[in-house]
Design a protein around this motif. Structure first.
Motif, short mmCIF file in Angstrom:
data_model
loop_
_atom_site.label_atom_id
_atom_site.label_comp_id
_atom_site.label_asym_id
_atom_site.label_seq_id
_atom_site.Cartn_x
_atom_site.Cartn_y
_atom_site.Cartn_z
N LYS A 127 -10.30 5.13 -2.44
CA LYS A 127 -9.66 5.73 -1.26
C LYS A 127 -9.30 4.66 -0.24
O LYS A 127 -9.94 3.60 -0.17
CB LYS A 127 -10.58 6.76 -0.60
N LYS A 128 -8.26 4.96 0.51
CA LYS A 128 -7.84 4.15 1.67
C LYS A 128 -7.59 2.69 1.31
O LYS A 128 -7.99 1.77 2.03
CB LYS A 128 -8.89 4.24 2.78
N ILE A 129 -6.91 2.47 0.21
CA ILE A 129 -6.51 1.11 -0.11
C ILE A 129 -5.17 0.83 0.56
O ILE A 129 -4.37 1.73 0.81
CB ILE A 129 -6.42 0.87 -1.63
N THR A 130 -4.91 -0.42 0.88
CA THR A 130 -3.70 -0.80 1.59
C THR A 130 -2.49 -0.82 0.66
O THR A 130 -2.63 -0.76 -0.58
CB THR A 130 -3.87 -2.18 2.23
N HIS A 131 -1.32 -0.92 1.26
CA HIS A 131 -0.09 -1.00 0.47
C HIS A 131 -0.12 -2.22 -0.45
O HIS A 131 0.29 -2.14 -1.62
CB HIS A 131 1.10 -1.08 1.41
N LYS A 132 -0.63 -3.34 0.05
CA LYS A 132 -0.69 -4.57 -0.76
C LYS A 132 -1.63 -4.37 -1.95
O LYS A 132 -1.31 -4.79 -3.08
CB LYS A 132 -1.18 -5.72 0.11
N GLN A 133 -2.77 -3.74 -1.74
CA GLN A 133 -3.70 -3.48 -2.83
C GLN A 133 -3.08 -2.56 -3.87
O GLN A 133 -3.24 -2.77 -5.08
CB GLN A 133 -4.99 -2.85 -2.29
N ALA A 134 -2.37 -1.53 -3.40
CA ALA A 134 -1.72 -0.60 -4.33
C ALA A 134 -0.70 -1.32 -5.20
O ALA A 134 -0.61 -1.06 -6.42
CB ALA A 134 -1.05 0.52 -3.54
N GLN A 135 0.06 -2.23 -4.63
CA GLN A 135 1.06 -2.96 -5.40
C GLN A 135 0.42 -3.85 -6.47
O GLN A 135 0.92 -3.97 -7.58
CB GLN A 135 1.93 -3.81 -4.46
N LEU A 136 -0.70 -4.46 -6.13
CA LEU A 136 -1.41 -5.31 -7.09
C LEU A 136 -1.91 -4.49 -8.28
O LEU A 136 -1.88 -4.94 -9.43
CB LEU A 136 -2.58 -6.02 -6.41
N ILE A 137 -2.38 -3.28 -8.01
CA ILE A 137 -2.87 -2.42 -9.09
C ILE A 137 -1.70 -1.94 -9.95
O ILE A 137 -1.78 -1.90 -11.19
CB ILE A 137 -3.65 -1.23 -8.52
N LYS A 138 -0.60 -1.57 -9.30
CA LYS A 138 0.57 -1.08 -10.04
C LYS A 138 1.12 -2.13 -11.00
O LYS A 138 1.64 -1.80 -12.07
CB LYS A 138 1.66 -0.65 -9.05
N LYS A 139 1.02 -3.39 -10.62
CA LYS A 139 1.53 -4.46 -11.48
C LYS A 139 0.82 -4.51 -12.84
O LYS A 139 1.38 -5.03 -13.82
CB LYS A 139 1.38 -5.81 -10.77
N GLN A 140 -0.37 -3.98 -12.90
CA GLN A 140 -1.13 -4.01 -14.17
C GLN A 140 -0.66 -2.93 -15.14
O GLN A 140 -1.04 -2.95 -16.31
CB GLN A 140 -2.63 -3.81 -13.87
N LYS A 141 0.17 -1.99 -14.67
CA LYS A 141 0.74 -0.93 -15.51
C LYS A 141 -0.33 -0.22 -16.34
O LYS A 141 -0.25 -0.12 -17.57
CB LYS A 141 1.83 -1.51 -16.43
N LEU A 142 -1.31 0.26 -15.62
CA LEU A 142 -2.44 0.94 -16.28
C LEU A 142 -2.06 2.38 -16.59
O LEU A 142 -1.69 3.15 -15.70
CB LEU A 142 -3.67 0.92 -15.36
N LEU A 143 -2.14 2.75 -17.87
CA LEU A 143 -1.78 4.09 -18.29
C LEU A 143 -2.77 5.10 -17.73
O LEU A 143 -3.98 4.92 -17.82
CB LEU A 143 -1.78 4.17 -19.83
N GLY A 144 -2.26 6.18 -17.15
CA GLY A 144 -3.10 7.26 -16.62
C GLY A 144 -3.58 7.06 -15.20
O GLY A 144 -4.41 7.82 -14.72
N ILE A 145 -3.10 6.03 -14.52
CA ILE A 145 -3.51 5.75 -13.15
C ILE A 145 -2.36 6.09 -12.20
O ILE A 145 -1.21 5.69 -12.42
CB ILE A 145 -3.90 4.27 -12.96
N GLY A 146 -2.66 6.85 -11.14
CA GLY A 146 -1.64 7.25 -10.18
C GLY A 146 -2.09 6.98 -8.75
O GLY A 146 -3.24 6.61 -8.49
N PHE A 147 -1.16 7.19 -7.82
CA PHE A 147 -1.41 6.89 -6.41
C PHE A 147 -0.93 8.04 -5.54
O PHE A 147 0.13 8.62 -5.80
CB PHE A 147 -0.70 5.60 -5.99
N GLU A 148 -1.70 8.35 -4.52
CA GLU A 148 -1.27 9.34 -3.52
C GLU A 148 -1.19 8.65 -2.17
O GLU A 148 -2.15 8.02 -1.72
CB GLU A 148 -2.27 10.50 -3.44
#
Length: 583
Positions: A127-148
């Motif tokens: 919870k409450k991760i920053t925009h920069k943190q979200a982008q770093l996670i998205k770069k890993q292209k992890l199947l089944g992981i989403g963001f709200e």
């Protein structure tokens, strides 16, 4: 010799029968699935192929006035919630490795266990991760992981007006102050998307039952608080309390022309950004609305106003002061015994004589306080709105208590005490709002903390202000205002009234407190109060200020301890508002 032809036909019939039976079973099964169990399997298909997402509404921001122009005081910062669909996740170990590295302290302790719940479709991992943190996670292209996407409340000016603002908890709900009182308006309404997705939960454009309900963002509220006045009020209160060694204090500033609250200050205070580190939760309360108390002699202004409006006294009316007055078996005395003899009502207000106020009560009842109780109750509660909820747009307001004459406890002794502010519990806001009607020409304005809102186009739209009523005749109110003006200078500067460059007025109040052990009043701990107004000469006052200071085991008075804080802030406001001095 075997009849091979007959055997062949027999086998053919057998095979045909088997095929017919199998076809019948297949058709029956198909009928069972497609007709009888149609809804069940359709639901299963929907569960596998259809997903829905809540579209969070954006919480409205909070503005204050800055010399008439709205200015942001509470902001939103975009943050994200990381969730997983355990049915789709293929590499749970890698997911945990990435989240531990990027999300850090925002990763939930239950994240690893949540990934193992493979029969579920939605599990929150961080919870409450920053925009920069979200982008770093998205770069890993992890199947089944989403963001709200969500919002986190930011209070960039720290403690400024903190007890007025309140805060937003981890569930996104406003607590205390404006955040709590106007939570519904600030929150808005979440939206919803429901659609068919592919294996990676990417929405497809097919489907007859797709739902797309846009979120309705919360309102951007503009408070009537003035940033400059609020900052000066907090500064004066803090400095004054430290100077006299008091433990706590509160202060209210109102505009008597319209009932708007210009400042509310409490000391000590807290920073809403670090509310989880707060050790004393009582600091969350706004004492000006949540802590009713016996306000003491500042209430004498209301007693005098009632007497003048009813025509039973004038400033020049006299009474014989004996420093003692008996009501039944109870004797009421003055704080000092140096003013015996024939005195005017102006003098009684100047020197805060309890006997003078009891005399007003008697005259209201034709010589009997028993006969004046209904009149006093009507003026105090129905006209000046003391002991009643004001309805201000803040969470945590308390009504206080004024005992009705119809109650056995609402006897003559209580009402005699009420004339000088004891035997009744009121809030600072109630007193300030009622006092505004004494000095603005006799109009009671329902107090408000909301000046308006910022609409969807970014324009400021003032709130509709129609909740006002006449409670005193204009002549009566002007007479009271002049009496309070003279009382302000009577304590220390009786010879400087005509030389004052601004039009000021006020009344001291020193409240006895109740000893918790004995249940009786004690003089070993008192609360200091000051209630006053200021503005330009010959005009309606620009502001009303009420100050309260207190401390455990401390004898604090209105004149020596609260009035200097009033004077300090009044001088600052005269300059800040650019009032024109005369004389």
């Amino acid at each position: 010799m075997p009849n091979y032809k007959k055997i062949h036909h027999s086998r053919a019939r057998f095979l045909a029968g088997v095929i017919v039976v199998m076809m019948a079973i297949f058709i029956a099964r198909l009928f069972y699935i497609q007709v009888i169990r149609h809804d069940h399997y359709l639901a299963l298909a929907d569960t596998e192929q259809t997903r829905q997402w809540v579209l969070p509404s954006v919480r409205g921001e909070i503005y204050v006035m800055n010399k008439g122009t709205p200015s942001k005081l509470v902001l939103n910062e975009t943050v994200y919630t990381v969730w997983a669909d355990p049915k789709v996740v293929e590499e749970p170990e890698k997911v945990m490795q990435v989240l531990k590295k990027v999300a850090g302290g925002n990763l939930l302790n239950s994240a690893e266990a949540s990934l193992k719940k493979t029969k579920t479709r939605y599990q929150v991992l961080a919870k409450k991760i920053t925009h920069k943190q979200a982008q770093l996670i998205k770069k890993q292209k992890l199947l089944g992981i989403g963001f709200e996407r969500g919002e986190r409340r930011v209070y960039p000016e720290g403690e400024l007006a903190s007890q007025v603002l309140g805060f937003v908890n981890d569930e996104g709900k406003g607590q205390y102050g404006v955040e709590g009182g106007l939570n519904a308006q600030l929150s808005g309404k979440d939206g919803l998307i429901k659609t068919v997705t592919d294996v990676r939960d990417v929405p497809l454009t097919i489907g007859n039952e797709n739902i797309n309900i846009p979120a309705q963002d919360g309102k951007n509220i503009v408070l009537s608080l003035d940033r400059g006045i609020q900052a000066r009020a907090e500064e004066s209160l803090k400095r004054g309390i430290k100077k006299i060694g008091a433990q706590k204090g509160s202060l209210v500033v109102m505009n008597p022309k319209n009932g708007q609250v210009l400042a509310m200050a409490n000391y000590p205070s807290y920073d809403p950004t670090n509310v989880n580190q707060l050790k004393d939760i009582s600091l969350l309360n706004n004492q000006t609305i949540s802590a009713p108390y016996e306000a003491g002699s500042v209430i004498k202004t209301f007693t005098v106003a009632t007497g003048i409006d009813r025509g039973v006294i004038t400033p020049q009316s006299t009474f014989v002061n004996t420093d003692r007055v008996r009501i039944g078996d109870y004797v009421i005395g003055n704080a000092t015994s140096t003013y015996k003899g024939t005195r005017s009502m102006q003098f009684a207000l100047d020197k805060s004589l309890n006997t003078g106020m009891v005399t007003v009560a008697k005259r209201l009842g034709g010589g009997s306080i028993n006969n004046s109780r209904n009149i006093i109750y009507s003026y105090f509660t129905n006209k000046f709105h003391l002991g009643r909820l004001t309805g201000i747009e803040l969470a945590g307001e308390s009504p206080g208590t004024i005992i009705s004459p119809n109650n056995p406890e609402g006897n003559a002794i209580r009402y005699a005490n009420m004339t000088f502010g004891q035997g009744m519990d009121v809030t600072m806001l109630q007193v300030s709002a009622g006092f505004c009607s004494l000095v603005n020409g006799g109009i009671y304005h329902k107090p408000t903390i909301v000046a308006g809102e910022i609409n969807q186009f970014g324009d400021y739209v003032p709130a509709d202000r129609t909740n006002s009523s006449r409670v005193l005749s204009e002549v009566s109110a002007n007479t009271v205002r002049d009496m309070v003006h003279r009382a302000h200078y009577a304590t220390y500067q009786t010879n400087k009234i005509e030389n004052s460059r601004y039009y000021l007025g006020g009344k001291t109040g020193t409240s006895q407190t109740i000893d918790k052990k004995t249940g009786k009043y004690t003089s070993e701990q008192t609360t200091g109060n000051y209630l006053g107004f200021g503005g330009e000469k010959y005009k309606t006052p620009e502001y009303v200020i009420m100050v309260q200071v207190s401390g455990k085991g401390m004898n604090l008075t209105g004149g020596a301890h609260a009035k200097p804080i009033f004077n300090d802030l009044s001088n600052k406001l005269n300059r800040y508002l650019k009032l024109k001095p005369k004389g």
